[in-house]
Design a protein around this motif. Sequence first.
Motif: not given
Length: 78
Positions: A1-4, A47-53, A62-75
């Motif tokens: 899911m995350f790589k895709e 379902k959702f297991f992501l860790g970021v440093q 400026t970082l689009k993926q920040g919004h995507e991470i939050v959206k994926m978590f909420l979904d």
Amino acid sequence: MFKEKFGDKFYVNSLHHQAIKDVAEKLEVLQKSSDDIVEAAYVKNKKFFLGVQYHPEMALDTLKQGHEIVKMFLDSIE
């Protein structure tokens, strides 16, 4: 899911004085910085297991993926 969703290259805003040395067996590295520090890791088949440093919350403009991470978590909790 995350790589895709993110591929294996994206911008991170690293602010570390410590970093992961060894990734746990069940974790898959998603992203490393140019100096080979693991910036994101996940567990496949969860379902959702992501860790970021890095700090996506500090660059939401400026970082689009920040919004995507939050959206994926909420979904994942619906």
